[in-house]
Write an enzyme that holds these catalytic residues in place. Structure first.
Site, PDB file in Angstrom:
ATOM      1  N   GLY A   1      -3.958  35.547 105.638  1.00  0.00           N
ATOM      2  CA  GLY A   1      -5.834  35.961 106.215  1.00  0.00           C
ATOM      3  C   GLY A   1      -6.353  34.910 107.511  1.00  0.00           C
ATOM      4  O   GLY A   1      -5.088  34.609 107.527  1.00  0.00           O
TER       5      GLY A   1
ATOM      6  N   ARG B   1       0.266  40.448 103.408  1.00  0.00           N
ATOM      7  CA  ARG B   1       0.749  39.277 102.457  1.00  0.00           C
ATOM      8  C   ARG B   1       2.013  40.285 101.816  1.00  0.00           C
ATOM      9  O   ARG B   1       2.375  41.391 101.637  1.00  0.00           O
ATOM     10  CB  ARG B   1      -0.054  39.871 101.625  1.00  0.00           C
TER      11      ARG B   1
ATOM     12  N   ASP C   1      -3.557  28.247 102.395  1.00  0.00           N
ATOM     13  CA  ASP C   1      -2.026  27.356 101.395  1.00  0.00           C
ATOM     14  C   ASP C   1      -1.459  27.967 100.974  1.00  0.00           C
ATOM     15  O   ASP C   1      -0.124  28.066 100.536  1.00  0.00           O
ATOM     16  CB  ASP C   1      -3.489  26.462 100.493  1.00  0.00           C
TER      17      ASP C   1
ATOM     18  N   THR D   1      -6.513  28.813 109.244  1.00  0.00           N
ATOM     19  CA  THR D   1      -8.114  29.769 108.210  1.00  0.00           C
ATOM     20  C   THR D   1      -9.112  29.274 108.340  1.00  0.00           C
ATOM     21  O   THR D   1      -9.323  27.807 108.676  1.00  0.00           O
ATOM     22  CB  THR D   1      -6.938  29.316 106.550  1.00  0.00           C
TER      23      THR D   1
ATOM     24  N   ASP E   1     -11.512  28.952 106.360  1.00  0.00           N
ATOM     25  CA  ASP E   1     -12.024  28.868 104.652  1.00  0.00           C
ATOM     26  C   ASP E   1     -11.990  26.695 104.921  1.00  0.00           C
ATOM     27  O   ASP E   1     -12.895  26.447 104.205  1.00  0.00           O
ATOM     28  CB  ASP E   1     -10.851  28.915 103.481  1.00  0.00           C
TER      29      ASP E   1
ATOM     30  N   ASP F   1     -10.038  25.339 103.444  1.00  0.00           N
ATOM     31  CA  ASP F   1      -9.977  24.407 102.699  1.00  0.00           C
ATOM     32  C   ASP F   1      -8.090  23.698 102.229  1.00  0.00           C
ATOM     33  O   ASP F   1      -7.725  23.866 101.106  1.00  0.00           O
ATOM     34  CB  ASP F   1      -9.690  25.629 101.482  1.00  0.00           C
TER      35      ASP F   1
ATOM     36  N   ARG G   1     -13.841  31.464  98.999  1.00  0.00           N
ATOM     37  CA  ARG G   1     -14.072  31.612  97.080  1.00  0.00           C
ATOM     38  C   ARG G   1     -14.216  30.783  96.598  1.00  0.00           C
ATOM     39  O   ARG G   1     -14.905  30.137  95.673  1.00  0.00           O
ATOM     40  CB  ARG G   1     -12.616  32.445  96.979  1.00  0.00           C
TER      41      ARG G   1
HETATM   42  P1  ADP Z   1      -3.323  32.272 102.779  1.00  0.00           P
HETATM   43  O1  ADP Z   1      -2.157  31.840 103.904  1.00  0.00           O
HETATM   44  O2  ADP Z   1      -4.297  32.877 103.611  1.00  0.00           O
HETATM   45  O3  ADP Z   1      -3.357  31.147 102.037  1.00  0.00           O
HETATM   46  P2  ADP Z   1      -2.039  33.890 100.563  1.00  0.00           P
HETATM   47  O4  ADP Z   1      -2.792  33.237  99.882  1.00  0.00           O
HETATM   48  O5  ADP Z   1      -2.107  35.139 100.807  1.00  0.00           O
HETATM   49  O6  ADP Z   1      -3.146  33.698 101.853  1.00  0.00           O
HETATM   50  O7  ADP Z   1      -0.870  33.843 101.014  1.00  0.00           O
HETATM   51  C1  ADP Z   1       0.013  34.970 102.283  1.00  0.00           C
HETATM   52  C2  ADP Z   1       1.755  34.728 101.576  1.00  0.00           C
HETATM   53  O8  ADP Z   1       2.150  33.771 101.643  1.00  0.00           O
HETATM   54  C3  ADP Z   1       1.837  35.444 100.469  1.00  0.00           C
HETATM   55  O9  ADP Z   1       1.244  36.826 100.302  1.00  0.00           O
HETATM   56  C4  ADP Z   1       2.751  34.905 100.452  1.00  0.00           C
HETATM   57  O10 ADP Z   1       4.032  36.303 100.713  1.00  0.00           O
HETATM   58  C5  ADP Z   1       3.088  33.765 100.117  1.00  0.00           C
HETATM   59  N1  ADP Z   1       2.622  32.554  99.238  1.00  0.00           N
HETATM   60  C6  ADP Z   1       1.426  32.861  98.008  1.00  0.00           C
HETATM   61  N2  ADP Z   1       1.754  32.048  97.690  1.00  0.00           N
HETATM   62  C7  ADP Z   1       2.983  31.832  97.510  1.00  0.00           C
HETATM   63  C8  ADP Z   1       4.818  31.298  96.617  1.00  0.00           C
HETATM   64  N3  ADP Z   1       3.611  29.917  95.292  1.00  0.00           N
HETATM   65  N4  ADP Z   1       5.575  31.246  96.863  1.00  0.00           N
HETATM   66  C9  ADP Z   1       6.047  31.639  97.714  1.00  0.00           C
HETATM   67  N5  ADP Z   1       4.958  32.231  98.921  1.00  0.00           N
HETATM   68  C10 ADP Z   1       4.147  32.397  98.745  1.00  0.00           C
END
Ligand code: ADP
Length: 319
Positions: A11, A72, A103, A125, A127, A129, A171
């Site tokens: 995000g 993503r 995260d 972010t 958030d 968080d 969330r």
């Molecule tokens: P944010 O970083 O805002 O929390 P996301 O949770 O969508 O957003 O995570 C962003 C991207 O980070 C995901 O689309 C994926 O490419 C990568 N990612 C998330 N979780 C994992 C994981 N457990 N292992 C490797 N890459 C991950």
């Protein structure tokens, strides 16, 4: 290290551009080459990688969003995706990577680190968080967007003597709801960390009404439930006319506040310093206005904690 990379992922948040700018300028200041990876981990896998110069990050400090774009990328959660990413980094001679994101993005950085590729996480972010830092880049701007909306809604709420529900992002974390609710003088704040029941909410509303309050503002973090459902239930349980505003993605945009720009500049620069010192596998943050860095793997194992004293205060001030 001679050549490093930077990407933004997940995000987006206001201030990511200021962080990218800091990474690029700090790297060049220290005679490193800096490469931008476009579209997050997806672009890493696909090799969307370009060298950045001082001028590449001109005129972006005040802009929301991210000039590197975000995405993503489910494939990056797999071993195959991660190995493809490392292959691209090696192909371009990149020896360290700054990951700006939330995260989920940190989990990607952790995975690369565990595979031997040094990464540093920068918390971007809205958030707020991310464990290990008191503030994330974009949170302050998002708060100000929410407060602006609360103030405007308060004007119309006063004129029409209605109950207003404002649904905000969050969330799993109630930070936006709590901070904005406190700053905006909301009567009730509903956060995922403390699920109030409908009877509590209604009795607060009724108590206020009996005291002569003609209108009421309720902030709901999306993780608690839909603002529309709460409004319907309130109307069923009381005679109070209730309206809902869902702020949605307006909270992600806008020009970053001074505070977010400064935080982004400080944290982005620190991430580069760590890579120069060969310290991969770290995340940067701010605690009591001091810059900190810590193990990204350990940080992800910790839960994010909300300031429950502040939550208590919000309740005391809105009796
Ligand atoms: P944010 O970083 O805002 O929390 P996301 O949770 O969508 O957003 O995570 C962003 C991207 O980070 C995901 O689309 C994926 O490419 C990568 N990612 C998330 N979780 C994992 C994981 N457990 N292992 C490797 N890459 C991950």
């Amino acid at each position: 290290m001679k050549r490093i990379g930077v990407l933004t992922s997940g995000g987006d948040s206001p201030g990511m551009n200021a962080a990218v700018r800091a990474v690029v300028r700090k790297a060049i200041y220290h005679n490193l080459e800096i490469y931008g990876i476009y579209h997050g981990y997806q672009g890493l896998i696909d090799g969307e990688i370009k060298k950045l110069e001082l001028g590449s990050v001109g005129d972006i400090i005040h802009r929301g969003g991210t000039m590197l774009y975000s995405a993503r990328c489910p494939e990056f959660k797999t071993e195959e995706g991660q190995l493809k990413g490392i292959e691209q980094l090696k192909k371009h001679g990149i020896e360290g990577l700054v990951v700006i994101g939330g995260d989920g993005s940190y989990r990607g950085a952790k995975a690369l680190t565990e595979r031997g590729f040094p990464c540093v996480g920068v918390p971007g972010t809205i958030d707020n968080d991310i464990p290990g830092t008191e503030f994330t880049i974009g949170f302050d701007t998002a708060l100000n967007t929410v407060i602006d909306a609360i103030d405007k809604i308060r004007d119309t709420a006063t004129s029409h003597e209605r109950t207003y529900i404002i649904e905000v992002m969050g969330r799993d974390a109630g930070d936006i709801a709590l901070w904005a609710g406190l700053a905006g003088g909301a009567e009730t704040i509903l956060i995922p960390e403390d699920k109030s029941n409908m009877d509590d909410i209604v009795s607060r509303l009724k108590r206020g009404h009996e005291r002569g309050k003609k209108h009421s503002i309720i902030i709901v973090a999306e993780g608690v439930g839909s603002g529309v459902d709460f409004a319907r239930k309130i109307e069923e349980m009381t005679s109070f006319e209730t309206r809902v505003t869902v702020l949605g993605h307006t909270q992600r945009g806008g020009s970053p506040t001074a505070s977010d720009r400064v935080l982004a500049s400080r944290l982005g620069a620190l991430a580069v310093e760590l890579l120069i010192e060969n310290k991969g596998g770290r995340a940067v943050g701010i605690v009591q206005n001091r810059l900190v860095n810590y193990d990204i793997i350990e940080a992800l194992a910790q839960p994010h904690t909300l300031d429950m004293k502040m939550y208590q205060l919000s309740q005391e001030l809105s009796i």
